[in-house]
Design a protein around this motif. Structure first.
Motif, PDB file in Angstrom:
ATOM      1  N   PHE A 323      14.003  -8.198  68.079  1.00  0.00           N
ATOM      2  CA  PHE A 323      12.754  -8.165  68.075  1.00  0.00           C
ATOM      3  C   PHE A 323      11.493  -9.061  68.351  1.00  0.00           C
ATOM      4  N   GLY A 324      10.635  -8.771  69.363  1.00  0.00           N
ATOM      5  CA  GLY A 324      10.279  -9.418  69.769  1.00  0.00           C
ATOM      6  C   GLY A 324       8.798  -9.970  68.865  1.00  0.00           C
ATOM      7  N   CYS A 325       8.774 -11.273  68.927  1.00  0.00           N
ATOM      8  CA  CYS A 325       7.588 -11.720  68.424  1.00  0.00           C
ATOM      9  C   CYS A 325       6.869 -12.338  69.235  1.00  0.00           C
ATOM     10  N   SER A 326       5.535 -11.496  68.931  1.00  0.00           N
ATOM     11  CA  SER A 326       4.220 -11.839  70.026  1.00  0.00           C
ATOM     12  C   SER A 326       2.865 -13.110  69.228  1.00  0.00           C
ATOM     13  N   GLY A 327       3.541 -13.870  68.573  1.00  0.00           N
ATOM     14  CA  GLY A 327       3.296 -15.119  68.308  1.00  0.00           C
ATOM     15  C   GLY A 327       2.871 -15.179  66.520  1.00  0.00           C
ATOM     16  N   ALA A 328       3.344 -13.434  66.064  1.00  0.00           N
ATOM     17  CA  ALA A 328       2.507 -13.487  64.105  1.00  0.00           C
ATOM     18  C   ALA A 328       3.627 -11.978  64.100  1.00  0.00           C
ATOM     19  N   TYR A 329       3.196 -11.271  63.314  1.00  0.00           N
ATOM     20  CA  TYR A 329       4.285 -10.285  63.138  1.00  0.00           C
ATOM     21  C   TYR A 329       2.524  -9.946  62.388  1.00  0.00           C
ATOM     22  N   ARG A 330       2.711  -8.701  62.653  1.00  0.00           N
ATOM     23  CA  ARG A 330       1.777  -7.613  62.625  1.00  0.00           C
ATOM     24  C   ARG A 330       1.664  -6.052  61.651  1.00  0.00           C
ATOM     25  N   LEU A 331       1.272  -6.364  60.633  1.00  0.00           N
ATOM     26  CA  LEU A 331       1.814  -4.993  59.734  1.00  0.00           C
ATOM     27  C   LEU A 331       0.812  -4.263  58.895  1.00  0.00           C
ATOM     28  N   GLY A 332      -0.160  -3.483  59.738  1.00  0.00           N
ATOM     29  CA  GLY A 332      -1.303  -3.414  58.428  1.00  0.00           C
ATOM     30  C   GLY A 332      -2.603  -3.956  58.464  1.00  0.00           C
ATOM     31  N   ARG A 333      -3.199  -4.187  57.961  1.00  0.00           N
ATOM     32  CA  ARG A 333      -4.034  -5.252  57.580  1.00  0.00           C
ATOM     33  C   ARG A 333      -3.322  -6.968  58.196  1.00  0.00           C
ATOM     34  N   ARG A 334      -1.753  -6.876  57.178  1.00  0.00           N
ATOM     35  CA  ARG A 334      -1.614  -7.925  57.311  1.00  0.00           C
ATOM     36  C   ARG A 334      -0.925  -8.891  58.448  1.00  0.00           C
ATOM     37  N   THR A 335      -1.153 -10.237  58.998  1.00  0.00           N
ATOM     38  CA  THR A 335      -0.840 -10.757  59.589  1.00  0.00           C
ATOM     39  C   THR A 335       0.458 -12.218  59.228  1.00  0.00           C
ATOM     40  N   VAL A 336       0.820 -12.509  59.585  1.00  0.00           N
ATOM     41  CA  VAL A 336       2.299 -13.148  58.941  1.00  0.00           C
ATOM     42  C   VAL A 336       1.701 -13.727  60.552  1.00  0.00           C
ATOM     43  N   GLY A 337       1.653 -15.314  60.630  1.00  0.00           N
ATOM     44  CA  GLY A 337       1.557 -15.869  61.889  1.00  0.00           C
ATOM     45  C   GLY A 337       2.575 -16.518  62.346  1.00  0.00           C
ATOM     46  N   CYS A 338       2.824 -16.361  63.514  1.00  0.00           N
ATOM     47  CA  CYS A 338       4.427 -17.804  64.223  1.00  0.00           C
ATOM     48  C   CYS A 338       3.822 -18.607  64.606  1.00  0.00           C
ATOM     49  N   HIS A 339       4.922 -18.987  65.620  1.00  0.00           N
ATOM     50  CA  HIS A 339       4.788 -20.216  66.522  1.00  0.00           C
ATOM     51  C   HIS A 339       4.955 -20.025  67.760  1.00  0.00           C
ATOM     52  N   TYR A 340       4.864 -20.510  68.504  1.00  0.00           N
ATOM     53  CA  TYR A 340       5.063 -20.642  69.741  1.00  0.00           C
ATOM     54  C   TYR A 340       6.617 -20.554  70.021  1.00  0.00           C
ATOM     55  N   HIS A 341       7.173 -19.919  70.482  1.00  0.00           N
ATOM     56  CA  HIS A 341       9.472 -20.426  70.592  1.00  0.00           C
ATOM     57  C   HIS A 341       9.709 -19.232  71.631  1.00  0.00           C
ATOM     58  N   ALA A 342      10.893 -19.461  72.495  1.00  0.00           N
ATOM     59  CA  ALA A 342      11.402 -18.242  73.307  1.00  0.00           C
ATOM     60  C   ALA A 342      11.830 -17.327  72.190  1.00  0.00           C
ATOM     61  N   PRO A 343      11.867 -15.560  72.866  1.00  0.00           N
ATOM     62  CA  PRO A 343      12.613 -14.823  72.553  1.00  0.00           C
ATOM     63  C   PRO A 343      13.141 -14.827  71.571  1.00  0.00           C
ATOM     64  N   CYS A 344      13.715 -14.133  70.446  1.00  0.00           N
ATOM     65  CA  CYS A 344      14.718 -13.781  70.121  1.00  0.00           C
ATOM     66  C   CYS A 344      15.823 -12.501  70.239  1.00  0.00           C
ATOM     67  N   PHE A 345      16.079 -13.548  70.939  1.00  0.00           N
ATOM     68  CA  PHE A 345      17.619 -11.859  71.528  1.00  0.00           C
ATOM     69  C   PHE A 345      18.767 -11.011  70.629  1.00  0.00           C
ATOM     70  N   ASN A 346      18.577 -12.407  69.650  1.00  0.00           N
ATOM     71  CA  ASN A 346      19.813 -11.945  68.101  1.00  0.00           C
ATOM     72  C   ASN A 346      19.770 -13.029  67.071  1.00  0.00           C
ATOM     73  N   VAL A 347      19.803 -12.441  66.150  1.00  0.00           N
ATOM     74  CA  VAL A 347      19.557 -13.184  64.978  1.00  0.00           C
ATOM     75  C   VAL A 347      19.769 -15.048  64.978  1.00  0.00           C
ATOM     76  N   GLN A 348      20.582 -15.733  65.784  1.00  0.00           N
ATOM     77  CA  GLN A 348      20.989 -17.249  65.864  1.00  0.00           C
ATOM     78  C   GLN A 348      20.604 -17.673  66.643  1.00  0.00           C
ATOM     79  N   ALA A 349      19.757 -16.927  67.386  1.00  0.00           N
ATOM     80  CA  ALA A 349      18.094 -17.198  67.924  1.00  0.00           C
ATOM     81  C   ALA A 349      16.836 -17.186  67.379  1.00  0.00           C
ATOM     82  N   ALA A 350      17.406 -16.177  66.155  1.00  0.00           N
ATOM     83  CA  ALA A 350      15.607 -16.193  65.483  1.00  0.00           C
ATOM     84  C   ALA A 350      16.463 -17.310  64.553  1.00  0.00           C
ATOM     85  N   ILE A 351      16.906 -18.077  63.867  1.00  0.00           N
ATOM     86  CA  ILE A 351      17.349 -18.550  63.082  1.00  0.00           C
ATOM     87  C   ILE A 351      16.934 -19.648  63.553  1.00  0.00           C
TER      88      ILE A 351
END
Lengths: 678, 464
Positions: A323-351
């Motif tokens: 699941f690609g992360c563009s520095g935030a998670y956007r859904l409708g009007r909501r935005t959940v911020g994220c920080h800069y990190h390498a793309p997560c190609f699997n669950v391990q990386a996401a964790i």
């Protein structure tokens, strides 16, 4: 006439002595008294069989006022080491006490110190009417573990009314193990029948003690707590608020349970009790509050491994889900911020990277899954899974604890209206924010479940009898998640420590797996969280560390967790890690240092990286223990050397400090989008 | 001397010794002290009592040695000395447990009232035996009564009501010798009965009972026809009773004497029994109402309590009734055979106050049970009957009157003391003769008793 009178008297005597039996029972009521023999309370041992709570014999100096003759007050006061004023005060207190009678023994001086007692025994014969009476009070071998052990106090009226065991003046466990194992510890009272005279003085035993019942001493308890680890954990948490809970994953045994600030259990026993209790209750840091069991925190990012497990189990995604992360998670009007990190190609990386977007997405996938008719059903399922991980309930624990809070759909029905909310409304639950509230103990337990790949025994602090089939702590449970889903999660947690957000917890050779967490705190600095277990295979310890206002999870919680694990597994801290230990011991989060713009003491800046960045903004001064007028600067809670400093460093109000615009002050609602979760 | 010693009534002497021994054993258990089980320990009551028994026997021996004429000659002197000592006590007496009847002599206290009994008996015997037996003038009667009455007043002033009451038993001696007419004694008994009844039940019921009784008497007496008697008596008595219900006490106590006087005049005028009965009815009404009024308004609270507790109208086991209740428990718990010597739990616990003195009977009742109590009562009955028998065999009037005096005093003590321990009599603090602890008491009774023995031993020698 003489004979008539005699006959009358005899008739009366006959009716009284021969015909009427009531006088016999009245006579027995008159003379036979029940004297209660109090059993000694059960002793408490630690994991290694060391005695940590025992009963100390103390002596009350008793007096039968009527038997006192020609008291040489000066000599008497000298013997007892008290002043004349104290003597008068004791006499006054005794006379005004309920049930005072010159015939019956009264307590003149409670809990005479041992050295006075020795001397007193020798000379007491000179003072007629005085004698000593043995009593037992709790004595604690160490100054640690107060929150686990709890304390005892006199039974209250409600307990007397609801139970048919307690009587006025009995001691009963009020918190901790003393409360939850009260029935085992208290033992059974005995009764002795004695013959008393008209003034209630004992004359002898009734029927030579044939009907007496011996008191049965309380059972001893063996705790699962490792007192060494407990002491170390408490020491490391000095000058901080928060808690540490360590559990042995295979057995569910709690190795350490720390709530900081802690207090010395000996404060609540013996002669000190009243003063100690007053001091502790007056302490603004609330040392009596058991944060490990009673405080709710949002788990923050430490919740992500569980979220990942649930998603793998229910949504059909695989561990290599991208699941690609563009520095935030956007859904409708909501935005959940994220920080800069390498793309997560699997669950391990996401964790490993603690990607907010990834887990928000997983949460959405879970609750809005096609399996469920609607999002309510999805949330209910989510709730059920969390309960399996021990969140949202605490009945399984053998300590008095609060249940935490895992929201049900009804909550959002109330908030938004029925069918007027979707995953987007509650998306922050996916990253452990929002309405979710867990206690540090639950956090540690869920970590232990992950560490043990879904199998678990309920956490407990008292060792269970292995032969008892009814004991709930002999039974192994498992969560309804396929064991094959655990390895990727555990791998991810390993990477957190190796290359991810939790690198501060790395200890070579221990193979620690962990997860950082930063719980948003609307009232000040964020809370620092870290869950960890080690070693990766066949884990021996699972830890949850929670440092209030500690900032990012990697800042305080991660190093502390690593120190706890290292201490437990290696029994000592490696020399090259001493500086970490030293830094954690010295860290003082209770008295934030005033920061000025301009010349500052160097050490403050070099000390921690994060506060340097945000040094221009200082939150409102945290509660600092105020000197209590009645109490000296005695150290109450274990908060370091200069606790209770009467002149805490205050921020000069003249210095106007503006927060930098880049930093979000405080979330207005708990459900608002968290700015950053790592 | 030899002829004298043969005339001593050894049966009486042995009975005396038996009683004294029982008494000492009872005191030993009542005051048993585990630290000092030795019988001669003078710190305890039983040790002192042993000493007093020795003294009493010695005094008894002295009495036997003295000439009998000493008692007749010195009767008034002894009486005068007794009255003087009672007066002295009033002035310099020591206050012990609420009564000012003790004189301190160094380490022991003397109660002159105990010796006044002996002196009064002696003086009464001397006075009456000196009178011509055929007829007594009013003055002689009054002097006889005064001899008994003066000590009563003095002792009452010392607040020793119990001991004062003992002297009233000598009224029987006065009656026996004809000084006090039987009618007065009967009237006294009736008055006491009505007194008790009026306190036990509301006065209306008491008066209904009285009027019914009087009506029955009326029917039996007099020659007038039935309807006439009923017509005079019933309406007036019923009307008075109904009216009394609507009047307050003061008005009633004013109206009733007026009615009484009116009907007294009618009676004297008409000489009819119906009116006499009405007079009696009103007298009784005034009496009953007066008792009621005095009890409720004039008597002190504690006096009301004592009477109320005795009559059973007040239930008070902690206050006024405590002594009696504990005493009854002790005796009642004794059962048939008792708890065994030194095994009494109530005695050991000191539940009964005044155990070794006034309530000594409790120890016997509790530790020896019904059989022991019955045996003790039998011994007393035997003693009293023997004394009466001894009195009747005296040729000398002096000796006879004296012996009757002794019998009356002992009987009164015995009845009241045992009666009060089992709740039959009011609690008036008088000892059980020869049994209770107390030097003055034992010595007083012993002098009384041994003088009787002495007088009896010379029954053939003199005619006084």
């Amino acid at each position: 006439m003489v004979i008539l009178t005699a006959a009358l008297l005899l008739a009366r005597l006959y009716s009284m002595q021969v015909m009427d039996a009531t006088y016999t029972t009245m006579a027995k009521d008159n003379v036979v008294r029940e004297v209660t023999i109090y059993p000694s309370r059960g002793l408490i041992y630690d994991r290694k069989g060391r005695l940590i709570v025992n009963n100390l014999a103390v002596y009350d100096l008793m007096v039968i006022p009527r038997q006192v003759q020609d008291l040489d007050t000066v000599k008497f006061c000298g013997l007892l080491n008290i002043t004349r004023e104290e003597f008068d005060k004791n006499v006054q207190r005794m006379k005004t006490a309920a049930g005072y009678s010159t015939f019956r023994p009264q307590v003149f001086l409670k809990q005479v110190p041992a050295e006075v007692y020795d001397r007193m025994q020798e000379y007491l014969y000179q003072f007629s009417g005085f004698y000593t009476q043995i009593r037992t009070v709790r004595q604690y071998g160490s100054n640690n573990g107060a929150h686990v052990l709890g304390y005892i106090g006199e039974v209250n009226q409600k307990q007397i009314d609801t139970s048919n065991f307690y009587r006025m003046g009995d001691y009963v466990g009020i918190s901790g193990v003393e409360k939850s194992y009260e029935e085992q510890l208290r033992g059974e009272r005995g009764t002795r029948y004695v013959i008393v005279d008209v003034h209630n003085r004992e004359v002898g035993s009734y029927k030579d003690g044939e009907e007496d019942i011996e008191a049965i001493a309380g059972q001893n308890l063996h705790l699962t707590i490792d007192m060494d680890l407990q002491a170390y954990a408490e020491e490391i948490m000095q000058n901080k608020r928060g808690s540490i809970v360590a559990i042995e994953p295979q057995t569910g045994e709690i190795l350490a349970l720390v709530s900081a600030p802690a207090y010395n259990p000996n404060l609540l026993t013996g002669r000190m009790r009243a003063t100690g209790m007053r001091m502790l209750l007056a302490d603004t840091l609330k040392p009596m509050f058991n944060r490990a069991l009673m405080a709710y925190y949002p788990p923050g990012s430490t919740f992500k491994p569980i979220m990942a497990l649930l998603a793998l189990q229910e949504t059909g995604i695989q561990a290599n889900y991208y699941f690609g992360c563009s520095g935030a998670y956007r859904l409708g009007r909501r935005t959940v911020g994220c920080h800069y990190h390498a793309p997560c190609f699997n669950v391990q990386a996401a964790i490993q990277h603690s990607c907010n977007a990834y887990f928000c997405h997983l949460f959405k996938l879970f609750v809005e899954n096609y399996k469920f008719n609607n999002v309510s059903e999805g949330l209910t399922k989510w709730n059920e899974y969390l309960h399996e991980f021990g969140l949202g309930s605490s009945e399984y624990l053998d300590l008095p604890a609060l249940s935490g809070y895992v929201p049900l759909p009804e909550r959002y029905d109330r908030m938004y209206g029925k069918n007027r909310w979707k995953a987007v409304s509650i998306i922050s639950l996916g990253i452990g924010q929002g309405e979710l509230g867990v206690t540090p103990l639950q956090l540690a337990h869920s970590t232990a479940v992950i560490a043990n790949k879904g199998k678990y025994i309920y956490p407990h602090v008292v060792k269970s009898n292995a032969k008892d089939p009814n004991n709930p702590y002999n039974k192994q449970h498992s969560v309804s998640i396929n064991p094959k889903h655990f390895p990727p999660i555990i791998d991810g947690m390993e990477q957190v420590v190796l290359y991810g957000t939790g690198r501060n917890a790395y200890v070579s050779g221990l193979n620690i797996c962990g997860k950082t967490g930063t719980a948003e705190n609307p009232h000040g600095e964020d809370h620092s969280l870290f869950i960890a277990f080690a070693p990766k295979n066949n884990p021996k310890i699972a830890v949850a560390v929670m440092v209030e206002n500690g900032g990012h999870g990697s800042k305080y919680a991660a190093p502390i967790a690593s120190l706890i694990i290292e201490k437990y597994l290696n029994d000592s801290i490696a020399p090259y890690r001493k500086y970490v230990e030293d830094k954690m011991l010295k860290a003082d989060l209770l008295r934030p240092k005033a920061r000025y713009i301009g010349p500052v003491a160097e050490e403050e800046i070099e000390d921690d990286f994060i506060s340097t960045i945000f040094s221009t903004y200082t939150p409102a001064p945290l509660s600092v223990p105020e000197p209590l007028s009645t109490i000296s600067n005695d150290q109450v809670s274990v908060v370091g050397d200069n606790a209770g400093n009467p002149n805490p460093t205050q921020i000069k109000t003249e210095v106007k400090i503006n927060p930098p615009p880049a930093i979000k002050m405080q979330p207005i609602q708990t459900t608002t989008t968290p700015s950053e979760n790592k | 001397m030899s002829s004298q010693s043969t005339n001593i009534d050894w049966i009486l002497v042995f009975t005396y010794l038996l009683l004294v021994t029982i008494g000492w054993l009872a005191i030993y258990t009542a005051d048993f002290n585990e630290q000092h089980p030795e019988i001669y320990y003078l710190g305890s009551n039983y040790g002192k009592q042993l000493l007093w028994i020795g003294v009493a026997l010695l005094v008894g021996l002295c009495i036997q040695i003295l000439d009998t004429r000493f008692y007749t000659a010195f009767a008034y002197f002894i009486y005068g000395m007794a009255l003087l000592s009672l007066l002295v006590v009033l002035l310099v007496g020591t206050n012990i447990s609420g009564s000012k009847s003790w004189i301190k002599f160094g380490f022991f206290n003397v109660q002159p009232a105990e010796f006044a009994k002996f002196a009064t008996c002696l003086a009464l015997a001397k006075y009456i035996s000196g009178l011509s037996s055929a007829y007594y003038s009013i003055k002689e009667r009054l002097v006889g009564i005064a001899i008994v009455f003066i000590p009563i007043v003095l002792i009452r002033l010392e607040l020793e009501t119990g001991t004062a009451l003992v002297f009233t038993s000598l009224a029987f001696v006065l009656y026996r010798e004809g000084i006090l007419p039987g009618g007065i004694l009967l009237l006294g008994v009736l008055a006491i009965t009505l007194f008790v009844v009026s306190l036990l039940i509301p006065y209306q019921y008491a008066m209904i009972g009285v009027s019914a009784l009087l009506f029955v008497v009326l029917l039996m007496k007099g020659k007038a026809p039935l309807w006439q008697k009923a017509f005079v008596f019933l309406p007036i008595s019923i009307l008075t009773l109904v009216a009394a219900a609507y009047l307050d006490e003061i008005t009633l106590l004013v109206i009733l004497p007026i009615l009484l006087v009116i009907f007294l005049l009618i009676t004297i005028y008409s000489q009819r029994v119906s009116y006499l009965m009405l007079v009696l009815f009103f007298s009784c009404f005034i009496y009953v109402k007066g008792v009621d009024y005095i009890y409720n308004h004039i008597l002190q609270k504690h006096q009301q309590n004592r009477i109320g507790v005795l009559l059973g109208t007040i239930e008070d086991k902690q206050g006024a009734g405590y002594n009696v209740n504990q005493s009854k428990i002790a005796i009642g718990s004794g059962g048939v055979y008792g708890k065994g010597y030194l095994e009494g739990t109530q005695n050991k616990g000191n539940f009964v106050p005044e155990l070794s003195t006034d309530f000594i009977f409790c120890t016997i009742g509790e530790e020896f049970g019904f059989l022991g109590s019955a045996a003790l009562i039998s011994v007393f009955v035997f003693l009293l009957l023997r004394i009466i028998a001894v009195a009747e065999r005296q040729k000398s009037r002096f000796s006879r009157i004296y012996a009757y005096g002794v019998a009356c005093i002992l009987f009164f003590h015995f009845t009241i003391n045992i009666g009060m321990t089992i709740g039959l009599m009011p609690v008036i603090g008088i000892p059980l003769p020869f049994i209770s602890y107390g030097g003055s008491g034992l010595l007083g009774f012993s002098i009384l008793f041994f003088t009787l023995i002495k007088l009896d031993s010379e029954r053939y020698m003199y005619l006084r």
